[in-house]
Write an enzyme that holds these catalytic residues in place. Structure first.
Site, PDB file in Angstrom:
ATOM      1  N   GLU A  15       9.145   9.417 -11.323  1.00 11.59           N
ATOM      2  CA  GLU A  15       8.284   8.809 -10.333  1.00 11.59           C
ATOM      3  C   GLU A  15       7.484   7.515 -10.782  1.00 11.59           C
ATOM      4  O   GLU A  15       7.090   7.597 -12.176  1.00 11.59           O
ATOM      5  CB  GLU A  15       7.330   9.707  -9.839  1.00 11.59           C
ATOM      6  CG  GLU A  15       7.928  10.440  -8.558  1.00 11.59           C
ATOM      7  CD  GLU A  15       8.175   9.767  -7.302  1.00 11.59           C
ATOM      8  OE1 GLU A  15       7.809   8.350  -7.325  1.00 11.59           O
ATOM      9  OE2 GLU A  15       8.144  10.390  -6.108  1.00 11.59           O
ATOM     10  N   ASP A  16       7.466   6.444 -10.069  1.00  9.85           N
ATOM     11  CA  ASP A  16       6.525   5.218 -10.459  1.00  9.85           C
ATOM     12  C   ASP A  16       5.247   5.689 -10.445  1.00  9.85           C
ATOM     13  O   ASP A  16       4.286   5.502 -11.103  1.00  9.85           O
ATOM     14  CB  ASP A  16       6.914   4.186  -9.756  1.00  9.85           C
ATOM     15  CG  ASP A  16       7.034   4.338  -8.278  1.00  9.85           C
ATOM     16  OD1 ASP A  16       6.987   5.541  -7.719  1.00  9.85           O
ATOM     17  OD2 ASP A  16       7.742   3.038  -7.585  1.00  9.85           O
TER      18      ASP A  16
ATOM     19  N   ASP B 189       0.542   9.535  -5.443  1.00 10.04           N
ATOM     20  CA  ASP B 189      -0.670   9.273  -5.052  1.00 10.04           C
ATOM     21  C   ASP B 189      -1.267  10.413  -4.270  1.00 10.04           C
ATOM     22  O   ASP B 189      -1.589  11.203  -4.714  1.00 10.04           O
ATOM     23  CB  ASP B 189      -0.228   8.218  -3.894  1.00 10.04           C
ATOM     24  CG  ASP B 189      -1.648   7.476  -3.250  1.00 10.04           C
ATOM     25  OD1 ASP B 189      -2.736   7.483  -3.533  1.00 10.04           O
ATOM     26  OD2 ASP B 189      -1.326   6.692  -2.317  1.00 10.04           O
TER      27      ASP B 189
ATOM     28  N   LYS C 284      -2.403   8.771  -9.422  1.00 11.14           N
ATOM     29  CA  LYS C 284      -3.609   8.431  -8.768  1.00 11.14           C
ATOM     30  C   LYS C 284      -4.283   9.897  -8.478  1.00 11.14           C
ATOM     31  O   LYS C 284      -4.139  10.134  -7.235  1.00 11.14           O
ATOM     32  CB  LYS C 284      -3.039   7.570  -7.668  1.00 11.14           C
ATOM     33  CG  LYS C 284      -3.762   6.394  -7.504  1.00 11.14           C
ATOM     34  CD  LYS C 284      -3.615   5.664  -6.232  1.00 11.14           C
ATOM     35  CE  LYS C 284      -2.838   4.457  -6.465  1.00 11.14           C
ATOM     36  NZ  LYS C 284      -2.534   3.517  -5.012  1.00 11.14           N
TER      37      LYS C 284
ATOM     38  N   PHE D  73      -4.647  -0.111  -5.199  1.00  7.41           N
ATOM     39  CA  PHE D  73      -3.286  -0.584  -4.909  1.00  7.41           C
ATOM     40  C   PHE D  73      -2.634  -1.234  -6.069  1.00  7.41           C
ATOM     41  O   PHE D  73      -3.185  -2.492  -6.283  1.00  7.41           O
ATOM     42  CB  PHE D  73      -3.060  -1.173  -3.611  1.00  7.41           C
ATOM     43  CG  PHE D  73      -1.740  -1.216  -3.134  1.00  7.41           C
ATOM     44  CD1 PHE D  73      -1.273   0.136  -2.529  1.00  7.41           C
ATOM     45  CD2 PHE D  73      -0.548  -2.114  -3.251  1.00  7.41           C
ATOM     46  CE1 PHE D  73       0.210   0.395  -1.937  1.00  7.41           C
ATOM     47  CE2 PHE D  73       0.520  -1.969  -2.774  1.00  7.41           C
ATOM     48  CZ  PHE D  73       0.959  -0.846  -1.924  1.00  7.41           C
TER      49      PHE D  73
ATOM     50  N   ASP E 165       5.963  -2.233  -5.493  1.00  9.77           N
ATOM     51  CA  ASP E 165       5.818  -3.405  -4.619  1.00  9.77           C
ATOM     52  C   ASP E 165       4.952  -3.385  -3.664  1.00  9.77           C
ATOM     53  O   ASP E 165       4.282  -2.538  -3.492  1.00  9.77           O
ATOM     54  CB  ASP E 165       7.221  -3.526  -3.955  1.00  9.77           C
ATOM     55  CG  ASP E 165       7.192  -2.598  -2.821  1.00  9.77           C
ATOM     56  OD1 ASP E 165       7.084  -1.319  -2.809  1.00  9.77           O
ATOM     57  OD2 ASP E 165       7.284  -3.021  -1.560  1.00  9.77           O
TER      58      ASP E 165
ATOM     59  N   ARG F  17       7.647  -6.657  -7.450  1.00 12.20           N
ATOM     60  CA  ARG F  17       8.386  -5.443  -8.323  1.00 12.20           C
ATOM     61  C   ARG F  17       8.900  -5.891  -9.670  1.00 12.20           C
ATOM     62  O   ARG F  17       8.918  -5.239 -10.661  1.00 12.20           O
ATOM     63  CB  ARG F  17       9.853  -5.206  -7.762  1.00 12.20           C
ATOM     64  CG  ARG F  17       9.450  -4.432  -6.505  1.00 12.20           C
ATOM     65  CD  ARG F  17      10.874  -3.636  -5.849  1.00 12.20           C
ATOM     66  NE  ARG F  17      11.000  -3.173  -4.626  1.00 12.20           N
ATOM     67  CZ  ARG F  17      10.563  -2.020  -4.118  1.00 12.20           C
ATOM     68  NH1 ARG F  17       9.996  -1.372  -5.119  1.00 12.20           N
ATOM     69  NH2 ARG F  17      10.544  -1.561  -2.996  1.00 12.20           N
TER      70      ARG F  17
HETATM   71  P1  5GP Z   1       2.278   9.660  -1.827  1.00 14.76           P
HETATM   72  O1  5GP Z   1       3.379  10.503  -1.073  1.00 14.76           O
HETATM   73  O2  5GP Z   1       2.236  10.485  -3.369  1.00 14.76           O
HETATM   74  O3  5GP Z   1       1.003   9.415  -1.349  1.00 14.76           O
HETATM   75  O4  5GP Z   1       3.002   8.320  -2.104  1.00 14.76           O
HETATM   76  C1  5GP Z   1       3.837   7.928  -3.096  1.00 14.76           C
HETATM   77  C2  5GP Z   1       4.338   6.723  -2.818  1.00 14.76           C
HETATM   78  O5  5GP Z   1       3.553   5.801  -2.041  1.00 14.76           O
HETATM   79  C3  5GP Z   1       5.002   6.128  -3.961  1.00 14.76           C
HETATM   80  O6  5GP Z   1       6.002   6.280  -4.346  1.00 14.76           O
HETATM   81  C4  5GP Z   1       4.702   4.528  -3.521  1.00 14.76           C
HETATM   82  O7  5GP Z   1       5.901   4.225  -2.941  1.00 14.76           O
HETATM   83  C5  5GP Z   1       3.614   4.468  -2.781  1.00 14.76           C
HETATM   84  N1  5GP Z   1       2.204   3.946  -3.378  1.00 14.76           N
HETATM   85  C6  5GP Z   1       1.101   4.972  -3.458  1.00 14.76           C
HETATM   86  N2  5GP Z   1       0.234   4.273  -4.360  1.00 14.76           N
HETATM   87  C7  5GP Z   1       0.862   3.062  -4.339  1.00 14.76           C
HETATM   88  C8  5GP Z   1       0.336   1.756  -5.196  1.00 14.76           C
HETATM   89  O8  5GP Z   1      -0.697   1.790  -5.823  1.00 14.76           O
HETATM   90  N3  5GP Z   1       1.202   0.737  -5.226  1.00 14.76           N
HETATM   91  C9  5GP Z   1       2.536   0.742  -4.605  1.00 14.76           C
HETATM   92  N4  5GP Z   1       3.023  -0.253  -4.878  1.00 14.76           N
HETATM   93  N5  5GP Z   1       3.152   1.739  -4.079  1.00 14.76           N
HETATM   94  C10 5GP Z   1       2.052   2.730  -3.822  1.00 14.76           C
END
Ligand code: 5GP
Length: 189
Positions: A104-105, A108, A136, A157, A164, A170
């Protein structure tokens, strides 16, 4: 950051430089190489952002492995949590008996990851672990064990290295923090 590249005006600062990313990913690759020796490793990631990290990580793992990709989207119109996700592109590999590492990148809230893990678990892999470049942690809603973490990040963010904002940034070779004004006013990005 690479000093040749000026910071785009929508960004506030660089959080991780290209050399920092390279070093961290190389170290993760060495750990995974040790931990997965003799196993049937499949790296799975979620398009599009995760493809950048997966590519560099795979190059740093000195083992036979395969890679596979999933694409998901937020459910149309779902703007509030809990987020509902749809599979846009499914995996091509059969995961039965494989040692799956979900790459995963950023994690959150963890809601997306929880959904994907449920989906992958149903395919009966021999093992299923997570490797995320960014964690995060402060915003986590679902508690998910993350076996490999590149960096902890604050509640900002971030963009670059695959991440992106409205499909931009990206290809920045570093990870930077988007200005709050840009997030508040998308016409600036
Ligand atoms: P989660 O479901 O864990 O809240 O969200 C994960 C997804 O939200 C990530 O895979 C990404 O697509 C997006 N996301 C969450 N935080 C960031 C951030 O700081 N920057 C970007 N570009 N995308 C984020």
């Amino acid at each position: 950051m690479s000093s040749a590249l000026p910071l785009p005006p929508e960004l506030e600062r660089v959080l991780f430089t290209r050399p920092q990313l390279r070093r961290r990913v190389a170290r993760l690759g060495r750990r995974i190489t040790v931990d997965y020796a003799g196993k049937n490793l499949v790296l799975v990631t979620v398009l599009r952002g995760g493809a950048f990290f997966l590519t560099e990580l795979a190059l740093a793992i000195d083992l036979p492995l395969t890679v596979d990709f999933l694409a998901i989207s937020g459910f149309p119109g779902a703007t509030v949590q809990p987020r509902v996700v749809q599979v846009l592109k499914d995996l091509e590999e059969d995961l039965v008996g494989k040692d799956v590492l979900l790459v995963e990148d950023v994690v959150d809230t963890g809601l997306t990851l929880a959904y994907i893990l449920r989906l992958l678990r149903a395919r009966r892999p021999a093992s299923l672990e997570v490797c995320t470049l960014l964690d995060k942690n402060a915003r986590r809603i679902v508690d998910i064990p993350l076996r490999y973490v590149g960096f902890q990040v604050p509640d900002v963010f971030v963009v670059g290295y695959g991440l992106d904002y409205r499909q931009r940034f990206r290809n920045l070779p570093f990870i930077g923090v988007l200005r709050e004004e840009t997030l508040a006013d998308p016409s600036r990005a």
